[in-house]
Design an enzyme around this catalytic site. Sequence first.
Site, PDB file in Angstrom:
ATOM      1  N   LYS A   1       0.857  -1.202   0.000  1.00 14.83           N
ATOM      2  CA  LYS A   1       0.000   0.000   0.000  1.00 14.83           C
ATOM      3  C   LYS A   1       0.882   1.238   0.000  1.00 14.83           C
ATOM      4  CE  LYS A   1       0.760   1.490   4.416  1.00 14.83           C
ATOM      5  NZ  LYS A   1       1.722   2.528   4.669  1.00 14.83           N
TER       6      LYS A   1
ATOM      7  N   ASP B   1      -2.203  -1.737  10.295  1.00 14.88           N
ATOM      8  CA  ASP B   1      -2.412  -1.709   8.840  1.00 14.88           C
ATOM      9  C   ASP B   1      -3.056  -2.996   8.313  1.00 14.88           C
ATOM     10  OD1 ASP B   1      -1.266   0.769   8.639  1.00 14.88           O
ATOM     11  OD2 ASP B   1       0.667   0.060   7.888  1.00 14.88           O
TER      12      ASP B   1
HETATM   13  P1  ATP Z   1       4.127  -0.228   7.710  1.00 19.92           P
HETATM   14  O1  ATP Z   1       4.017   0.536   6.418  1.00 19.92           O
HETATM   15  O2  ATP Z   1       2.943  -1.151   7.971  1.00 19.92           O
HETATM   16  O3  ATP Z   1       4.486   0.595   8.889  1.00 19.92           O
HETATM   17  P2  ATP Z   1       6.696  -1.085   6.803  1.00 19.92           P
HETATM   18  O4  ATP Z   1       6.456  -1.264   5.330  1.00 19.92           O
HETATM   19  O5  ATP Z   1       7.323   0.201   7.202  1.00 19.92           O
HETATM   20  O6  ATP Z   1       5.329  -1.271   7.546  1.00 19.92           O
HETATM   21  P3  ATP Z   1       7.581  -3.798   7.050  1.00 19.92           P
HETATM   22  O7  ATP Z   1       8.186  -4.085   5.730  1.00 19.92           O
HETATM   23  O8  ATP Z   1       6.244  -4.372   7.336  1.00 19.92           O
HETATM   24  O9  ATP Z   1       7.577  -2.227   7.328  1.00 19.92           O
HETATM   25  O10 ATP Z   1       8.650  -4.265   8.132  1.00 19.92           O
HETATM   26  C1  ATP Z   1       8.612  -3.801   9.459  1.00 19.92           C
HETATM   27  C2  ATP Z   1       9.323  -4.815  10.349  1.00 19.92           C
HETATM   28  O11 ATP Z   1       8.550  -6.005  10.388  1.00 19.92           O
HETATM   29  C3  ATP Z   1      10.707  -5.207   9.877  1.00 19.92           C
HETATM   30  O12 ATP Z   1      11.590  -5.046  10.948  1.00 19.92           O
HETATM   31  C4  ATP Z   1      10.603  -6.676   9.518  1.00 19.92           C
HETATM   32  O13 ATP Z   1      11.747  -7.414   9.888  1.00 19.92           O
HETATM   33  C5  ATP Z   1       9.398  -7.160  10.312  1.00 19.92           C
HETATM   34  N1  ATP Z   1       8.637  -8.233   9.629  1.00 19.92           N
HETATM   35  C6  ATP Z   1       8.022  -9.250  10.223  1.00 19.92           C
HETATM   36  N2  ATP Z   1       7.383 -10.032   9.339  1.00 19.92           N
HETATM   37  C7  ATP Z   1       7.607  -9.494   8.132  1.00 19.92           C
HETATM   38  C8  ATP Z   1       7.206  -9.856   6.821  1.00 19.92           C
HETATM   39  N3  ATP Z   1       6.451 -10.937   6.562  1.00 19.92           N
HETATM   40  N4  ATP Z   1       7.578  -9.051   5.808  1.00 19.92           N
HETATM   41  C9  ATP Z   1       8.302  -7.928   6.066  1.00 19.92           C
HETATM   42  N5  ATP Z   1       8.724  -7.566   7.281  1.00 19.92           N
HETATM   43  C10 ATP Z   1       8.384  -8.323   8.321  1.00 19.92           C
END
Ligand code: ATP
Length: 290
Positions: free
Chosen positions: A12, A137
């Site tokens: 997203k 989210d």
């Molecule tokens: P958001 O936009 O929901 O705040 P994000 O895109 O900034 O999330 P993610 O890529 O979801 O961040 O990663 C955040 C943390 O979650 C990372 O430290 C990662 O190691 C952990 N994590 C746990 N499970 C997963 C997964 N399936 N895919 C990606 N990251 C994951």
Amino acid sequence: MITSITISAPAKVNLTLDIKGKRPDGYHELETVMHQINLLDIITIEKQETGIEVVTSSELVIDDETNLAYRAAALILEKYNCQAGVKINIQKNIPVGAGLAGGSTDAAAVLKGIRQLFDLPVDDRTLHEIGLALGSDVPFCLQGGTALATGRGEILSMLPDSLVLTMVIVKPPYQVSTAEVYKAFRLEQVKRFPDTNAFIESWCNCDMIGMCDHMENVFESVTEEQYAEIKTIKNQLVQLGAIKSIMSGSGPSVLAIFDQLAPAARAFEIIKKTCQETYIVSSYLKEGVL
Ligand code: ATP
């Protein structure tokens, strides 16, 4: 009886992001328009006799029980007393720690996939509740499309699929912790706020220019302070023909809206030379839409 299932888990972007204050429970009151894009993780879930196993294609994501996909599986299997286990394979295409909800969308896909694989009697409302226990989210990722999200992000008002957007997404080579950004956020340091109502009106009228005029992200006041490069990338994208460029979520990913494919493709080619995690994407259309 099916024994495995493969599903897409779309990323997203936040087309607007505003913080309306802090709540007594410590969470921030959010107002954001979220929009799914066709940057997809591919998740395969296979039934196995017992236990949960996660395998991912990315070195940046841990395969253990802290993985959100693992936690999603554990939660739903336990709640519905399933004795069987699952093996979850995640082909990770969404950059990690990017503000693109990579972990949340994997969790949402696992919840939906397990419901279907085991034919569980879970209605959408219950799935939404299980999702919220995993992260703010996740409910949006379960619902998909475009939505105004308020509360912690879990109160969703669907918006029509008015516009199919062409975007370039640039993820600088570092991760940002969403929790840290919330902690550092100070309302008095915000220079530009989105006009969410005006954005929604433009969106519903298929007015792309009007929509772009009202796109802002208040978290830029935190993440851009720390990483000056984000501003540079935004400016570069506008110079290359984007109508608007803002940071997504807590960052550091930057998204840019183009009204034509050719300048978007050119911007993608140019920026990819210096920033490896650059993508050209469009709105994710759910099956049966448009
Ligand atoms: P958001 O936009 O929901 O705040 P994000 O895109 O900034 O999330 P993610 O890529 O979801 O961040 O990663 C955040 C943390 O979650 C990372 O430290 C990662 O190691 C952990 N994590 C746990 N499970 C997963 C997964 N399936 N895919 C990606 N990251 C994951």
